[in-house]
Design a protein around this motif. Structure first.
Motif, PDB file in Angstrom:
ATOM      1  N   ARG A 301     -33.168 -31.256 126.810  1.00  0.00           N
ATOM      2  CA  ARG A 301     -33.579 -30.529 125.601  1.00  0.00           C
ATOM      3  C   ARG A 301     -34.632 -31.318 124.827  1.00  0.00           C
ATOM      4  NH1 ARG A 301     -29.079 -28.693 121.133  1.00  0.00           N
ATOM      5  NH2 ARG A 301     -30.466 -28.384 119.355  1.00  0.00           N
ATOM      6  N   ILE A 302     -34.437 -32.621 124.685  1.00  0.00           N
ATOM      7  CA  ILE A 302     -35.406 -33.447 123.972  1.00  0.00           C
ATOM      8  C   ILE A 302     -36.715 -33.528 124.758  1.00  0.00           C
ATOM      9  CG2 ILE A 302     -35.859 -35.766 123.098  1.00  0.00           C
ATOM     10  CD1 ILE A 302     -32.855 -36.080 122.654  1.00  0.00           C
ATOM     11  N   SER A 303     -36.616 -33.662 126.082  1.00  0.00           N
ATOM     12  CA  SER A 303     -37.817 -33.777 126.901  1.00  0.00           C
ATOM     13  C   SER A 303     -38.635 -32.496 126.880  1.00  0.00           C
ATOM     14  CB  SER A 303     -37.437 -34.137 128.341  1.00  0.00           C
ATOM     15  OG  SER A 303     -36.803 -35.398 128.407  1.00  0.00           O
ATOM     16  N   ARG A 304     -37.967 -31.332 126.856  1.00  0.00           N
ATOM     17  CA  ARG A 304     -38.714 -30.068 126.814  1.00  0.00           C
ATOM     18  C   ARG A 304     -39.554 -29.968 125.544  1.00  0.00           C
ATOM     19  NH1 ARG A 304     -34.158 -27.505 129.319  1.00  0.00           N
ATOM     20  NH2 ARG A 304     -33.286 -27.030 127.281  1.00  0.00           N
ATOM     21  N   VAL A 305     -38.951 -30.352 124.415  1.00  0.00           N
ATOM     22  CA  VAL A 305     -39.706 -30.302 123.160  1.00  0.00           C
ATOM     23  C   VAL A 305     -40.853 -31.311 123.198  1.00  0.00           C
ATOM     24  CG1 VAL A 305     -39.552 -30.634 120.661  1.00  0.00           C
ATOM     25  CG2 VAL A 305     -37.692 -29.498 121.879  1.00  0.00           C
ATOM     26  N   LEU A 306     -40.612 -32.485 123.775  1.00  0.00           N
ATOM     27  CA  LEU A 306     -41.666 -33.496 123.889  1.00  0.00           C
ATOM     28  C   LEU A 306     -42.840 -32.966 124.709  1.00  0.00           C
ATOM     29  CD1 LEU A 306     -42.821 -36.367 123.660  1.00  0.00           C
ATOM     30  CD2 LEU A 306     -41.442 -36.976 125.663  1.00  0.00           C
ATOM     31  N   ILE A 307     -42.564 -32.350 125.842  1.00  0.00           N
ATOM     32  CA  ILE A 307     -43.639 -31.839 126.698  1.00  0.00           C
ATOM     33  C   ILE A 307     -44.422 -30.749 125.981  1.00  0.00           C
ATOM     34  CG2 ILE A 307     -44.154 -30.669 128.866  1.00  0.00           C
ATOM     35  CD1 ILE A 307     -43.328 -33.592 129.148  1.00  0.00           C
TER      36      ILE A 307
END
Length: 494
Positions: A301-307
């Protein structure tokens, strides 16, 4: 108890990812470790630096940095917090995890072992891993490169006995003394009388043997997770492509989520700082703040927002390091799973929260909002836009809500869609018209209020309206009202 040891033989080299190959790490003019290209040319640990350059003139060397190694080991301990909170750091190159309580959660010994080893490799390290009932036995098995799990204390004498003494972390003096006894394997040492070993090599050596076999207790100091998360990762090479930073950012996110899991906490916001190369005029780091609808420690979830955010980020200069900060963790209690196995991002509130976060990352925080109910009778003023949040702990019936909401009982029907401005309607023989004559289904509902802001600029002021629910000849359900100025269309029912 069951201990998993992660020994990192190439850690001094792995903390310098930007050093070009062939490369080697040196200390006191001797090679500590070399990469494959250098090793194939004859550069081996213990070789003098002058001899190493004679073998390979193009060899790139770097002095060993124990502080960097300690920071890397700490970052790996953060990441390992996602598997267990019982972690021991053994500088300079070993990490111990007590995983007996984690076996059921992660699907058993084999699945957990493979997941930790592969995850360690994803973090940029090449570990030698081992499982054993005692911490010292796990260390020795890892040092010798024996990765076959040992789950029974009764097997320890046989498993440890196969280890060559040269592969263990005994001092050179002890190695030489044991060699003078004719011992080549640890089994040779275990066959010797303990009293004689204690006299010749000291009681500490015999105590270590007893702890490895489980005969003596072996308490270890646990790693203490700090109150704030601040970690830095150096990139293998400089880049001015923001999207390319996502891969390195995932490593830091994994460490963050392990730190949060060990503390049973989550974050509603965190901050990435992209450090630019020193040769550029852009000295200050580019900051990218990530915000989430609810506290989370889900790395995906955090990585999706980062990307999503990186796709819209423009870097003023090349980046050579990334720093991640999370300084305000929040308590994140565990959740009970569904009887039918619904869990993760696809179930209930998590999926809604993830959708809101992706929309905010893609469209901007100001473009995503919810309507908060306001204690006001006039329809134009009965709601306002606020930042979305999510009711924590709910599943299928999860609802978006506003932080400053007022719940009102509304016995009369209200349409989902209000027009920006009421639209005037024609009247024929006393009946309102909208593409034909309208049939009144419900009403009137009198709304009369607003005298207090009549003198304010751009305010709605005092209104006196009678609202009706009407249906058109095209079967549209409309919300209309009548006032002194005539009939008006104000909303449409879904």
């Amino acid at each position: 108890m069951l201990w998993l040891a992660l020994y990192l033989p190439r850690l001094p080299l792995e903390v310098f990812p930007s050093l070009p190959s062939p490369k080697a790490i040196v200390s006191r003019e001797r090679v500590v470790v070399a990469d494959r290209a250098a090793s194939s040319a004859g550069v081996m640990p213990g070789l003098r630096l002058s001899e190493a350059w004679a073998f390979l003139p193009t060899l790139a060397v770097q002095q060993r940095d124990c502080e960097r190694e300690q920071l890397a080991l700490t970052r790996l301990a953060y990441w390992a917090g996602g598997f267990t909170s019982e972690i021991c750091c053994l500088p300079p190159q070993t990490l111990l995890l007590e995983v007996a309580a984690s076996l059921r959660l992660f699907g058993g010994v084999t699945a957990l072992f493979e997941r930790i080893v592969s995850g360690c490799a994803e973090q940029g390290f090449a570990p030698q891993a081992a499982l054993a009932p005692t911490p010292r036995a796990a260390q020795w098995l890892a040092l010798a490169g024996d990765n076959e799990p040992c789950l029974d204390s009764a097997e320890l004498p046989l498993r440890l006995g196969r280890l060559p003494l040269a592969a263990l972390d005994f001092s050179p003096q002890k190695q030489a003394r044991l060699g003078s006894f004719g011992a080549r394997l640890l089994a040779d040492v275990l066959c010797l009388p303990r009293a004689g070993l204690a006299r010749r090599l000291g009681p500490a050596f015999v105590a270590d043997l007893a702890r490895a076999l489980g005969d003596f207790p072996d308490p270890r100091a646990r790693f203490v997770f700090p109150e704030r998360f601040v970690e830095r990762l150096e990139l293998p090479m400089r880049t001015d492509n923001a999207i390319a930073l996502g891969f390195a950012g995932r490593r830091l996110v994994a460490s963050l989520c392990g730190w949060l899991a060990a503390r049973a906490e989550g974050v509603s916001e965190c901050r990435f700082e992209f450090v630019h190369e020193r040769s550029t005029k852009q000295r200050s780091a580019t900051v990218l703040a990530l915000a989430f609808s609810t506290a989370t420690r889900d790395p995906e979830r955090i990585s999706r927002v980062l990307i999503e955010r990186l796709q819209r980020l423009e870097l003023p200069a090349a980046v050579d390091a990334i720093r991640l900060r999370a300084e305000a963790p929040e308590a994140l209690p565990g959740r009970t799973r569904s009887l039918f196995g619904e869990h993760g991002e696809g179930a209930g509130g998590d999926s809604v929260a993830a959708l809101v976060e992706r929309l905010q990352a893609r469209l901007g925080s100001g473009s995503v909002h919810v309507l908060a109910v306001v204690a006001e009778h006039r329809p134009e003023n009965a709601s306002r836009r606020v930042a979305p949040a999510l009711l924590a702990g709910e599943k299928i019936a999860t609802k978006l809500f506003a932080d400053s909401r007022v719940l009102l009982e509304e016995p009369a029907p209200r349409p989902l869609w209000l027009l920006a401005r009421p639209q005037a309607l024609r009247e024929t023989v006393g009946r309102p018209q909208c593409g034909g004559s309208l049939r009144l289904l419900a009403g009137p509902e009198r709304i009369e209020s607003g005298w207090w802001d009549a003198a304010e600029p751009d305010a709605l002021g005092d209104v006196r309206r009678d609202y009706f629910v009407a249906i058109s000849i095209r079967q549209e359900w409309l919300w209309i009202f009548r006032c002194r100025a005539g009939w008006f269309l104000h909303g449409v029912f879904a």
